[in-house]
Design a protein around this motif. Structure first.
Motif, PDB file in Angstrom:
ATOM      1  N   VAL A  74       0.854  -1.188   0.000  1.00  0.00           N
ATOM      2  CA  VAL A  74       0.000   0.000   0.000  1.00  0.00           C
ATOM      3  C   VAL A  74       0.888   1.235   0.000  1.00  0.00           C
ATOM      4  CG1 VAL A  74      -1.869  -1.174   1.214  1.00  0.00           C
ATOM      5  CG2 VAL A  74      -0.158   0.083   2.526  1.00  0.00           C
ATOM      6  N   LYS A  75       0.406   2.302  -0.617  1.00  0.00           N
ATOM      7  CA  LYS A  75       1.143   3.563  -0.617  1.00  0.00           C
ATOM      8  C   LYS A  75       1.003   4.243   0.748  1.00  0.00           C
ATOM      9  CE  LYS A  75      -0.812   5.356  -4.294  1.00  0.00           C
ATOM     10  NZ  LYS A  75      -1.106   6.354  -5.356  1.00  0.00           N
ATOM     11  N   VAL A  76       2.101   4.777   1.247  1.00  0.00           N
ATOM     12  CA  VAL A  76       2.098   5.472   2.528  1.00  0.00           C
ATOM     13  C   VAL A  76       2.940   6.735   2.429  1.00  0.00           C
ATOM     14  CG1 VAL A  76       1.731   3.398   3.926  1.00  0.00           C
ATOM     15  CG2 VAL A  76       4.060   4.114   3.364  1.00  0.00           C
ATOM     16  N   SER A  77       2.624   7.707   3.264  1.00  0.00           N
ATOM     17  CA  SER A  77       3.418   8.932   3.420  1.00  0.00           C
ATOM     18  C   SER A  77       3.845   9.030   4.870  1.00  0.00           C
ATOM     19  CB  SER A  77       2.604  10.173   3.056  1.00  0.00           C
ATOM     20  OG  SER A  77       1.984  10.062   1.806  1.00  0.00           O
ATOM     21  N   GLN A  78       5.040   9.543   5.091  1.00  0.00           N
ATOM     22  CA  GLN A  78       5.478   9.794   6.458  1.00  0.00           C
ATOM     23  C   GLN A  78       6.368  11.017   6.492  1.00  0.00           C
ATOM     24  OE1 GLN A  78       8.028   6.313   7.576  1.00  0.00           O
ATOM     25  NE2 GLN A  78       9.587   7.905   7.759  1.00  0.00           N
ATOM     26  N   GLY A 103      16.979  22.367  23.955  1.00  0.00           N
ATOM     27  CA  GLY A 103      18.145  22.172  24.814  1.00  0.00           C
ATOM     28  C   GLY A 103      19.353  21.749  24.003  1.00  0.00           C
ATOM     29  N   GLU A 104      19.982  20.656  24.408  1.00  0.00           N
ATOM     30  CA  GLU A 104      21.177  20.176  23.724  1.00  0.00           C
ATOM     31  C   GLU A 104      20.847  19.119  22.664  1.00  0.00           C
ATOM     32  OE1 GLU A 104      23.771  18.754  26.730  1.00  0.00           O
ATOM     33  OE2 GLU A 104      24.176  20.745  27.570  1.00  0.00           O
ATOM     34  N   LYS A 105      19.571  18.813  22.483  1.00  0.00           N
ATOM     35  CA  LYS A 105      19.167  17.780  21.529  1.00  0.00           C
ATOM     36  C   LYS A 105      18.096  18.322  20.585  1.00  0.00           C
ATOM     37  CE  LYS A 105      21.604  14.205  23.019  1.00  0.00           C
ATOM     38  NZ  LYS A 105      20.965  13.026  23.636  1.00  0.00           N
ATOM     39  N   LEU A 106      17.826  17.562  19.554  1.00  0.00           N
ATOM     40  CA  LEU A 106      16.744  17.860  18.626  1.00  0.00           C
ATOM     41  C   LEU A 106      15.495  17.103  19.064  1.00  0.00           C
ATOM     42  CD1 LEU A 106      18.754  17.523  15.288  1.00  0.00           C
ATOM     43  CD2 LEU A 106      18.030  19.655  16.381  1.00  0.00           C
ATOM     44  N   GLU A 107      14.348  17.734  18.881  1.00  0.00           N
ATOM     45  CA  GLU A 107      13.080  17.111  19.231  1.00  0.00           C
ATOM     46  C   GLU A 107      12.316  16.803  17.952  1.00  0.00           C
ATOM     47  OE1 GLU A 107       9.470  17.841  22.417  1.00  0.00           O
ATOM     48  OE2 GLU A 107      10.442  19.576  21.480  1.00  0.00           O
ATOM     49  N   LEU A 108      11.708  15.615  17.886  1.00  0.00           N
ATOM     50  CA  LEU A 108      11.042  15.160  16.672  1.00  0.00           C
ATOM     51  C   LEU A 108       9.528  15.187  16.815  1.00  0.00           C
ATOM     52  CD1 LEU A 108      13.145  12.008  15.673  1.00  0.00           C
ATOM     53  CD2 LEU A 108      13.096  14.204  14.484  1.00  0.00           C
ATOM     54  N   GLY A 109       8.863  15.518  15.706  1.00  0.00           N
ATOM     55  CA  GLY A 109       7.431  15.323  15.553  1.00  0.00           C
ATOM     56  C   GLY A 109       7.228  14.373  14.385  1.00  0.00           C
ATOM     57  N   PHE A 110       6.207  13.529  14.457  1.00  0.00           N
ATOM     58  CA  PHE A 110       6.043  12.471  13.449  1.00  0.00           C
ATOM     59  C   PHE A 110       4.584  12.358  13.031  1.00  0.00           C
ATOM     60  CE2 PHE A 110       4.997   8.063  12.363  1.00  0.00           C
ATOM     61  CZ  PHE A 110       5.911   7.829  11.334  1.00  0.00           C
ATOM     62  N   ALA A 111       4.376  11.989  11.772  1.00  0.00           N
ATOM     63  CA  ALA A 111       3.035  11.675  11.275  1.00  0.00           C
ATOM     64  C   ALA A 111       3.168  10.771  10.058  1.00  0.00           C
ATOM     65  CB  ALA A 111       2.266  12.941  10.906  1.00  0.00           C
ATOM     66  N   ALA A 112       2.157   9.941   9.845  1.00  0.00           N
ATOM     67  CA  ALA A 112       2.117   9.056   8.679  1.00  0.00           C
ATOM     68  C   ALA A 112       0.659   8.832   8.314  1.00  0.00           C
ATOM     69  CB  ALA A 112       2.805   7.717   8.982  1.00  0.00           C
ATOM     70  N   THR A 113       0.416   8.497   7.061  1.00  0.00           N
ATOM     71  CA  THR A 113      -0.945   8.235   6.616  1.00  0.00           C
ATOM     72  C   THR A 113      -0.932   7.308   5.415  1.00  0.00           C
ATOM     73  OG1 THR A 113      -3.052   9.285   6.060  1.00  0.00           O
ATOM     74  CG2 THR A 113      -1.100  10.163   4.977  1.00  0.00           C
ATOM     75  N   LEU A 114      -2.086   6.712   5.141  1.00  0.00           N
ATOM     76  CA  LEU A 114      -2.245   5.915   3.928  1.00  0.00           C
ATOM     77  C   LEU A 114      -2.282   6.838   2.709  1.00  0.00           C
ATOM     78  CD1 LEU A 114      -5.032   3.390   5.029  1.00  0.00           C
ATOM     79  CD2 LEU A 114      -2.622   2.870   4.662  1.00  0.00           C
ATOM     80  N   GLY A 115      -1.745   6.361   1.587  1.00  0.00           N
ATOM     81  CA  GLY A 115      -1.723   7.168   0.378  1.00  0.00           C
ATOM     82  C   GLY A 115      -0.599   8.186   0.412  1.00  0.00           C
ATOM     83  N   TRP A 116      -0.455   8.905  -0.691  1.00  0.00           N
ATOM     84  CA  TRP A 116       0.586   9.931  -0.797  1.00  0.00           C
ATOM     85  C   TRP A 116      -0.048  11.295  -0.588  1.00  0.00           C
ATOM     86  CZ3 TRP A 116       3.788   8.030  -5.639  1.00  0.00           C
ATOM     87  CH2 TRP A 116       4.490   6.861  -5.272  1.00  0.00           C
ATOM     88  N   ASN A 117       0.307  11.948   0.513  1.00  0.00           N
ATOM     89  CA  ASN A 117      -0.269  13.234   0.884  1.00  0.00           C
ATOM     90  C   ASN A 117       0.774  13.982   1.705  1.00  0.00           C
ATOM     91  OD1 ASN A 117      -1.815  15.395   1.751  1.00  0.00           O
ATOM     92  ND2 ASN A 117      -3.628  14.160   2.193  1.00  0.00           N
ATOM     93  N   GLU A 118       1.681  14.672   1.001  1.00  0.00           N
ATOM     94  CA  GLU A 118       2.825  15.288   1.664  1.00  0.00           C
ATOM     95  C   GLU A 118       2.428  16.415   2.606  1.00  0.00           C
ATOM     96  OE1 GLU A 118       5.887  16.447  -1.036  1.00  0.00           O
ATOM     97  OE2 GLU A 118       5.809  14.585  -2.165  1.00  0.00           O
ATOM     98  N   VAL A 119       1.550  17.307   2.140  1.00  0.00           N
ATOM     99  CA  VAL A 119       1.223  18.479   2.946  1.00  0.00           C
ATOM    100  C   VAL A 119       0.556  18.063   4.256  1.00  0.00           C
ATOM    101  CG1 VAL A 119      -1.062  18.892   1.925  1.00  0.00           C
ATOM    102  CG2 VAL A 119       0.257  20.809   2.831  1.00  0.00           C
TER     103      VAL A 119
END
Length: 351
Positions: A251-255, A263-279
């Motif tokens: 299946v096609k996925v976007s992430q 602080g001294e590190k980078l903080e991550l935010g994450f999301a993924a969905t079915l299909g291709w939907n970059e925005v």
């Protein structure tokens, strides 16, 4: 909330639906194939927001509703509830994704390299108006690269963790059958991590973009940088009742991963969905990044953006105002008349 029971309008209601169907015309298998071929990103969006991956059914929903996205997602979700759940697939790792497009705005040189894939990011936005005068618009053939990019690409965040730039969460050891499911459990706050990501995965694209954009413009705590954006195909591996694992297809996925300095590190935010939907995944990852410590009632507060990007529920609440509200509105009018009468009595001179 009070409504008035409608009597005698059955024929009018039936004819109004017939009028809508007549304007849509006959739906044929050829029409479904044309929608799939000509509007794949729209089909992907509907599948993602309905949390059901079936291109044929999604194209049918678009044809049947005339392209009204909220209606298409609604009928697709409704159909989804009638289908049995046969199995739970194995977890998908980034390194196993069959990658079509993968880039990072944070680092030029990433393990595996940048892979532009299919995109209009660097193109002029010009309409092919010659089509309206009878001339076909044909794409220029793609020139194959001298060496094909690897189908499987490593994780950028894993490389950053190895270089002590970011702390990744511990591996999730939850068994597949114990994963919280937003389609079967109510959304409560503070939200479970699984519920948050599932809600963002099926959230309405425009709503996610609006609130994510607000966070990007300064109404959030962190300004995002795209750490990794990936369009890929995921292998769906399930277990046969006899214990054998096999692939049920891809299946096609976007992430998307976005990051900011904390602080001294980078903080991550994450999301993924079915299909291709970059925005959608970029905006959703931005909301995820900003949710920790967000002020109450702000656009980046988890309760706020999860509730208000649920497209089927919010559109349903909005359009229900078209239904008869005669009783409640009449009550308001009666209160207005009473207030006017009392005011008039107070202004009249005593006899």
């Amino acid at each position: 909330m009070a409504y008035v029971a409608t009597r005698g309008g059955e024929r009018a209601i039936e004819q109004s639906e017939r009028l809508f169907r007549a304007e849509m015309g006959t739906i044929t298998p050829e029409r479904i194939c044309e929608i799939k071929a000509s509007m794949p990103y729209l089909v992907d969006r509907v599948m993602g927001e309905a949390s059901l991956y079936d291109e044929d059914i999604a194209a049918l929903a678009l044809a049947q509703t005339g392209g009204e996205l909220y209606e298409a997602v609604l009928v697709l979700r409704a159909w989804r509830t009638t289908q049995p759940r046969l199995s739970v697939a194995e977890p998908i790792e980034q390194e196993t994704l069959f990658t079509h497009r993968r880039l990072s705005a944070a680092f030029k040189d990433i393990p595996g390299g940048q892979l532009l894939g299919p995109t209009l990011d660097y193109s002029h936005r010009l309409l092919a108006t010659q089509v309206l005068t009878g001339e076909a618009f044909e794409p220029v053939p793609v020139e194959p690269a001298a060496k094909a990019a690897p189908a499987h690409q490593p994780s950028v965040s894993a490389w950053q963790a190895a270089n002590d730039l970011v702390d990744l969460p511990d591996a999730d050891t939850t068994l597949s059958e114990d994963i919280p499911d937003i389609t079967r459990e109510p959304l409560l706050f503070p939200s479970k991590r699984a519920h948050t990501l599932q809600s963002l995965a099926r959230a309405e694209t425009g709503g996610v973009l609006a609130l994510g954009y607000a966070a990007m413009r300064g109404y959030g705590q962190s300004h995002p940088t795209v750490n990794e954006l990936r369009l890929a195909e995921a292998e769906i591996v399930v277990t046969h009742p006899k214990g054998t694992k096999f692939s049920a297809g891809r299946v096609k996925v976007s992430q998307a991963e976005v990051l900011s300095k904390k602080g001294e590190k980078l903080e991550l935010g994450f999301a993924a969905t079915l299909g291709w939907n970059e925005v959608k995944v970029i905006a959703a990852a931005t909301l995820d990044l900003n949710s920790a410590g967000a002020p109450k009632g702000s656009a980046t507060e988890e309760e706020f953006f999860l509730y208000h990007t649920e497209g089927v529920e919010s559109s349903g609440f909005c359009i229900h105002f078209k239904l008869p509200h005669y009783v409640t509105f009449q009550s308001s009018l009666d209160a207005m008349r009473d207030a006017k009468a009392r005011s008039k009595q107070q202004k009249e001179p005593a006899q």
